[in-house]
Design an enzyme around this catalytic site. Structure first.
Site, PDB file in Angstrom:
ATOM      1  N   TYR A   1       0.826  -1.222   0.000  1.00 33.04           N
ATOM      2  CA  TYR A   1       0.000   0.000   0.000  1.00 33.04           C
ATOM      3  C   TYR A   1       0.859   1.271   0.000  1.00 33.04           C
ATOM      4  CZ  TYR A   1      -3.521  -3.366   1.755  1.00 33.04           C
ATOM      5  OH  TYR A   1      -4.330  -4.464   1.942  1.00 33.04           O
TER       6      TYR A   1
ATOM      7  N   HIS B   1       0.931 -11.809   1.877  1.00 32.90           N
ATOM      8  CA  HIS B   1      -0.182 -11.077   1.255  1.00 32.90           C
ATOM      9  C   HIS B   1      -1.042 -11.965   0.339  1.00 32.90           C
ATOM     10  CE1 HIS B   1      -1.316  -6.665   0.279  1.00 32.90           C
ATOM     11  NE2 HIS B   1      -2.349  -7.428   0.090  1.00 32.90           N
TER      12      HIS B   1
HETATM   13  P1  NDP Z   1     -13.971  -1.621   2.084  1.00 33.61           P
HETATM   14  O1  NDP Z   1     -14.961  -2.691   1.814  1.00 33.61           O
HETATM   15  O2  NDP Z   1     -13.501  -1.372   3.447  1.00 33.61           O
HETATM   16  O3  NDP Z   1     -14.582  -0.283   1.437  1.00 33.61           O
HETATM   17  C1  NDP Z   1     -13.853   0.909   1.387  1.00 33.61           C
HETATM   18  C2  NDP Z   1     -14.622   1.865   0.511  1.00 33.61           C
HETATM   19  O4  NDP Z   1     -15.897   2.135   1.086  1.00 33.61           O
HETATM   20  C3  NDP Z   1     -13.948   3.207   0.347  1.00 33.61           C
HETATM   21  O5  NDP Z   1     -14.242   3.674  -0.945  1.00 33.61           O
HETATM   22  C4  NDP Z   1     -14.626   4.078   1.397  1.00 33.61           C
HETATM   23  O6  NDP Z   1     -14.619   5.435   0.985  1.00 33.61           O
HETATM   24  C5  NDP Z   1     -16.031   3.516   1.414  1.00 33.61           C
HETATM   25  N1  NDP Z   1     -16.652   3.600   2.755  1.00 33.61           N
HETATM   26  C6  NDP Z   1     -16.079   3.352   3.938  1.00 33.61           C
HETATM   27  N2  NDP Z   1     -16.956   3.505   4.939  1.00 33.61           N
HETATM   28  C7  NDP Z   1     -18.113   3.867   4.374  1.00 33.61           C
HETATM   29  C8  NDP Z   1     -19.392   4.174   4.904  1.00 33.61           C
HETATM   30  N3  NDP Z   1     -19.631   4.133   6.213  1.00 33.61           N
HETATM   31  N4  NDP Z   1     -20.386   4.518   4.035  1.00 33.61           N
HETATM   32  C9  NDP Z   1     -20.145   4.561   2.691  1.00 33.61           C
HETATM   33  N5  NDP Z   1     -18.956   4.281   2.140  1.00 33.61           N
HETATM   34  C10 NDP Z   1     -17.942   3.929   2.971  1.00 33.61           C
HETATM   35  O7  NDP Z   1     -12.772  -1.905   1.085  1.00 33.61           O
HETATM   36  P2  NDP Z   1     -11.227  -2.192   1.176  1.00 33.61           P
HETATM   37  O8  NDP Z   1     -10.900  -2.928  -0.078  1.00 33.61           O
HETATM   38  O9  NDP Z   1     -10.475  -0.970   1.467  1.00 33.61           O
HETATM   39  O10 NDP Z   1     -11.054  -3.243   2.370  1.00 33.61           O
HETATM   40  C11 NDP Z   1     -10.758  -2.884   3.704  1.00 33.61           C
HETATM   41  C12 NDP Z   1      -9.314  -3.152   4.056  1.00 33.61           C
HETATM   42  O11 NDP Z   1      -8.999  -4.535   3.897  1.00 33.61           O
HETATM   43  C13 NDP Z   1      -8.308  -2.463   3.118  1.00 33.61           C
HETATM   44  O12 NDP Z   1      -8.244  -1.078   3.319  1.00 33.61           O
HETATM   45  C14 NDP Z   1      -7.067  -3.248   3.431  1.00 33.61           C
HETATM   46  O13 NDP Z   1      -6.522  -2.823   4.662  1.00 33.61           O
HETATM   47  C15 NDP Z   1      -7.631  -4.661   3.500  1.00 33.61           C
HETATM   48  N6  NDP Z   1      -7.589  -5.358   2.188  1.00 33.61           N
HETATM   49  C16 NDP Z   1      -6.776  -6.457   2.052  1.00 33.61           C
HETATM   50  C17 NDP Z   1      -6.662  -7.113   0.848  1.00 33.61           C
HETATM   51  C18 NDP Z   1      -5.758  -8.286   0.723  1.00 33.61           C
HETATM   52  O14 NDP Z   1      -5.525  -8.754  -0.414  1.00 33.61           O
HETATM   53  N7  NDP Z   1      -5.244  -8.829   1.809  1.00 33.61           N
HETATM   54  C19 NDP Z   1      -7.414  -6.679  -0.349  1.00 33.61           C
HETATM   55  C20 NDP Z   1      -8.295  -5.566  -0.088  1.00 33.61           C
HETATM   56  C21 NDP Z   1      -8.380  -4.968   1.142  1.00 33.61           C
HETATM   57  P3  NDP Z   1     -14.067   6.619   1.962  1.00 33.61           P
HETATM   58  O15 NDP Z   1     -12.650   6.305   2.276  1.00 33.61           O
HETATM   59  O16 NDP Z   1     -14.229   7.833   1.123  1.00 33.61           O
HETATM   60  O17 NDP Z   1     -14.957   6.618   3.164  1.00 33.61           O
END
Ligand code: NDP
Length: 286
Positions: A59, A122
């Site tokens: 990241y 990862h």
């Molecule tokens: P999420 O499912 O957590 O969704 C994040 C998105 O949703 C962002 O666009 C955010 O926008 C929006 N969001 C967050 N809260 C709200 C809310 N209350 N209402 C409406 N929209 C919302 O996606 P991620 O893919 O980021 O997954 C979470 C974490 O998991 C990652 O950040 C990472 O740390 C991990 N991860 C690990 C992976 C792996 O391969 N091991 C792959 C993907 C994720 P905004 O920021 O503008 O609020």
């Protein structure tokens, strides 16, 4: 008090080793790209009461996670011992024993920490021959105290199963995509069968599903926001989860999921399954 779970590593002689405690809820930091965005989000979250941060070398924000943590410690908001930090070994770096240990040390340097709480591979190393020596490197990181726990991410049942033949310590966590639209009961069971906890990433399907009609309806009946309902479902399914937000209001909103009561709606959640993968899916790779 936030809910916690016990982490441990199943060993060849049937015992559980290196036991620790993980907060079931945390902040994800993927795609925090603007300078200062990740630092500010981490600091805001810690001020609100978050006690678990998930990052990864991939990241490119471990240094900002570290800055946010240090600022919160300096403010007296949290003590290092009360905070749980997860990071991950990049897939292109998962090539062998020494490389794994070197990258773990590099992550610690980026984070400004003496040790991390959880270090994850990862995704299954692309070259199958690299999987065993990489895991041996992870085990060395655990034994040397660079991390309190080790685990994997994006491992399918067959990847976990193959580890049984060589792992001195089985993973304590498998971090995989889980949300109401991708419930994966088989992979959750396979993870638990090796003694690991499921960490649900993308609980909001990367934000793709916060306006989903069925979710909006459930949330309306509960009297919470759609995001809170989806996050609480992950928690109530026995997963650790780490929703990402860079927005202070949504960081707070997501933390308040912990207070939401969804137990009367589990049937409606189970009908939401649609095998929806929002990102990548290395669990299906050979
Ligand atoms: P999420 O499912 O957590 O969704 C994040 C998105 O949703 C962002 O666009 C955010 O926008 C929006 N969001 C967050 N809260 C709200 C809310 N209350 N209402 C409406 N929209 C919302 O996606 P991620 O893919 O980021 O997954 C979470 C974490 O998991 C990652 O950040 C990472 O740390 C991990 N991860 C690990 C992976 C792996 O391969 N091991 C792959 C993907 C994720 P905004 O920021 O503008 O609020």
């Amino acid at each position: 008090m936030q809910p916690t779970m016990e982490l441990g590593h199943a060993t060849q002689d049937g015992t559980t080793s290196h036991v620790s405690t993980v907060p079931q809820f945390g902040l994800g930091t993927f795609l925090m790209r603007e300078a200062g965005e990740c630092r500010d989000a981490v600091l805001a979250a810690l001020r609100m009461g978050y006690i678990h941060i998930d990052t990864a070398m991939a990241y490119e924000n471990e240094h900002e996670v570290g800055e946010g943590i240090q600022m919160a410690i300096d403010e007296g908001v949290i003590a290092r011992d009360d905070l749980f930090v997860t990071t991950k070994l990049r897939r292109p770096h998962a090539v062998g024993f020494e490389e794994t240990q070197n990258r773990c040390r590099q992550s610690l340097e980026n984070l400004g920490l003496d040790s991390m709480d959880l270090y994850l591979v990862h995704a299954p190393p692309e070259e199958p021959d690299h999987r065993k020596p990489t895991w041996e490197g992870m085990e060395a990181c655990l034994e040397d105290g660079l991390t309190g726990a080790i685990g994997v991410s994006n491992y399918g049942a067959h990847h976990l199963d193959k580890m049984r033949a060589h792992a001195e310590y089985m993973p304590s966590v498998n971090q995989i995509e889980i949300h109401p639209w991708l419930q994966r009961p088989g992979l959750r069971s396979a993870t638990e069968a090796v003694g690991a906890k499921v960490m649900a990433y993308s609980p909001l399907a990367r934000g793709h599903k916060v306006n989903d009609e069925a979710l909006v309806e459930i949330a309306g009946e509960i009297g919470c926001t759609p995001a809170q309902a989806a996050i609480k479902w992950c928690l109530d399914m026995g997963c650790i989860t780490i929703p990402k937000s860079s927005n202070t209001g949504r960081i707070q909103e997501n933390l308040a999921s912990l207070e939401v009561e969804i137990s009367g709606h589990m049937e409606a959640f189970s009908c939401m399954e649609e095998d929806y993968v929002s990102g990548w899916d290395p669990t299906a790779e050979p």
